[in-house]
Design a protein around this motif. Sequence first.
Motif, PDB file in Angstrom:
ATOM      1  N   SER A  72      11.717   6.016  25.324  1.00 41.39           N
ATOM      2  CA  SER A  72      11.271   5.071  26.455  1.00 41.39           C
ATOM      3  C   SER A  72      11.836   3.546  25.556  1.00 41.39           C
ATOM      4  O   SER A  72      11.845   2.622  26.824  1.00 41.39           O
ATOM      5  N   TYR A  73      12.528   2.854  25.210  1.00 42.89           N
ATOM      6  CA  TYR A  73      12.369   2.298  24.005  1.00 42.89           C
ATOM      7  C   TYR A  73      13.815   2.017  24.000  1.00 42.89           C
ATOM      8  O   TYR A  73      14.334   2.128  23.855  1.00 42.89           O
ATOM      9  N   CYS A  74      14.252   0.578  23.703  1.00 42.54           N
ATOM     10  CA  CYS A  74      15.580  -0.356  23.584  1.00 42.54           C
ATOM     11  C   CYS A  74      15.408   0.235  22.330  1.00 42.54           C
ATOM     12  O   CYS A  74      14.205  -0.549  21.498  1.00 42.54           O
ATOM     13  N   MET A  75      16.592   0.997  21.356  1.00 40.63           N
ATOM     14  CA  MET A  75      16.415   0.604  20.397  1.00 40.63           C
ATOM     15  C   MET A  75      17.839   0.871  19.657  1.00 40.63           C
ATOM     16  O   MET A  75      18.895   0.698  20.956  1.00 40.63           O
ATOM     17  N   GLY A  76      17.953  -0.130  18.584  1.00 43.22           N
ATOM     18  CA  GLY A  76      18.748  -0.200  17.793  1.00 43.22           C
ATOM     19  C   GLY A  76      19.016  -0.363  16.170  1.00 43.22           C
ATOM     20  O   GLY A  76      18.526  -0.315  15.841  1.00 43.22           O
ATOM     21  N   ALA A  96      15.694  -0.440  14.474  1.00 46.30           N
ATOM     22  CA  ALA A  96      14.715  -1.295  15.609  1.00 46.30           C
ATOM     23  C   ALA A  96      14.023  -0.725  16.227  1.00 46.30           C
ATOM     24  O   ALA A  96      14.819  -0.353  17.067  1.00 46.30           O
ATOM     25  N   ALA A  97      12.683  -1.297  17.440  1.00 49.46           N
ATOM     26  CA  ALA A  97      12.932  -0.692  18.743  1.00 49.46           C
ATOM     27  C   ALA A  97      11.829  -1.846  19.531  1.00 49.46           C
ATOM     28  O   ALA A  97      11.077  -2.125  18.334  1.00 49.46           O
ATOM     29  N   ASP A  98      12.211  -1.735  20.701  1.00 47.97           N
ATOM     30  CA  ASP A  98      11.221  -2.403  21.460  1.00 47.97           C
ATOM     31  C   ASP A  98      11.222  -1.888  22.877  1.00 47.97           C
ATOM     32  O   ASP A  98      11.703  -1.238  23.046  1.00 47.97           O
ATOM     33  N   GLY A  99       9.279  -2.727  23.600  1.00 45.06           N
ATOM     34  CA  GLY A  99       9.466  -1.808  24.839  1.00 45.06           C
ATOM     35  C   GLY A  99      10.847  -2.131  25.954  1.00 45.06           C
ATOM     36  O   GLY A  99      10.103  -1.563  27.104  1.00 45.06           O
ATOM     37  N   LEU A 100      11.101  -3.205  25.538  1.00 47.40           N
ATOM     38  CA  LEU A 100      12.040  -3.501  27.785  1.00 47.40           C
ATOM     39  C   LEU A 100      13.230  -2.540  27.018  1.00 47.40           C
ATOM     40  O   LEU A 100      14.143  -3.489  25.679  1.00 47.40           O
ATOM     41  N   ALA A 130      19.149  -1.984  30.956  1.00 47.74           N
ATOM     42  CA  ALA A 130      19.929  -2.218  29.906  1.00 47.74           C
ATOM     43  C   ALA A 130      20.104  -3.409  29.572  1.00 47.74           C
ATOM     44  O   ALA A 130      21.608  -4.162  28.754  1.00 47.74           O
ATOM     45  N   THR A 131      20.291  -4.252  30.874  1.00 43.89           N
ATOM     46  CA  THR A 131      20.063  -5.968  30.885  1.00 43.89           C
ATOM     47  C   THR A 131      19.297  -6.502  29.823  1.00 43.89           C
ATOM     48  O   THR A 131      19.907  -7.580  29.268  1.00 43.89           O
ATOM     49  N   MET A 132      18.299  -5.063  29.202  1.00 45.16           N
ATOM     50  CA  MET A 132      17.677  -6.539  27.846  1.00 45.16           C
ATOM     51  C   MET A 132      17.460  -5.719  26.630  1.00 45.16           C
ATOM     52  O   MET A 132      16.789  -5.605  25.398  1.00 45.16           O
ATOM     53  N   CYS A 133      18.280  -4.694  27.031  1.00 43.22           N
ATOM     54  CA  CYS A 133      19.100  -4.145  25.034  1.00 43.22           C
ATOM     55  C   CYS A 133      20.485  -4.413  24.554  1.00 43.22           C
ATOM     56  O   CYS A 133      20.976  -3.292  25.321  1.00 43.22           O
ATOM     57  N   ARG A 134      20.360  -5.110  24.332  1.00 43.97           N
ATOM     58  CA  ARG A 134      22.070  -5.766  23.596  1.00 43.97           C
ATOM     59  C   ARG A 134      21.668  -6.105  22.236  1.00 43.97           C
ATOM     60  O   ARG A 134      21.314  -6.623  21.805  1.00 43.97           O
ATOM     61  N   PRO A 135      23.177  -5.818  21.411  1.00 44.59           N
ATOM     62  CA  PRO A 135      22.620  -6.181  20.114  1.00 44.59           C
ATOM     63  C   PRO A 135      22.460  -7.618  19.339  1.00 44.59           C
ATOM     64  O   PRO A 135      21.918  -7.320  18.292  1.00 44.59           O
TER      65      PRO A 135
END
Length: 126
Positions: A31-35, A96-100, A103-108
């Motif tokens: 459910s998170y943005c993972m990077g 790393a992980a973030d709750g946003l 896709a538009t808020m999940c860029r490297p």
Amino acid sequence: QVPLAESGGGSVQAGGSLRLSCAASGFAASSYCMGWLRQAPGKEREGVAAIASDGTTSFADSVKGRFTISKDTAKNTLYLQMNSLKPEDIAMYSCAADGLGIATMCRPVDKEYLYWGQGTQVAVSS
């Protein structure tokens, strides 16, 4: 408890491959943005790849076509498959992980993350 734990780093020859893993705990990584990010000695930290909650992936130009990011929802684990490794890929790699997670808020690039792992070292010999 550390929410993210990386593994899989090591030393390979140029042209070789490694797969990094990042086990998440205490939250649903899907459910998170993972990077994945990396930091080489004397250089700033660089975002390498990211995967959004819907599975959309994005990569830094420096690794496009060589690295793949993926996640296993059942195992709550993130992966980074690194192929055609180069000496310039030498770095400490962290997940790393973030709750946003959209896709538009999940860029490297320029992504702020909530949780961080401790990192795993990757070395490439020429």
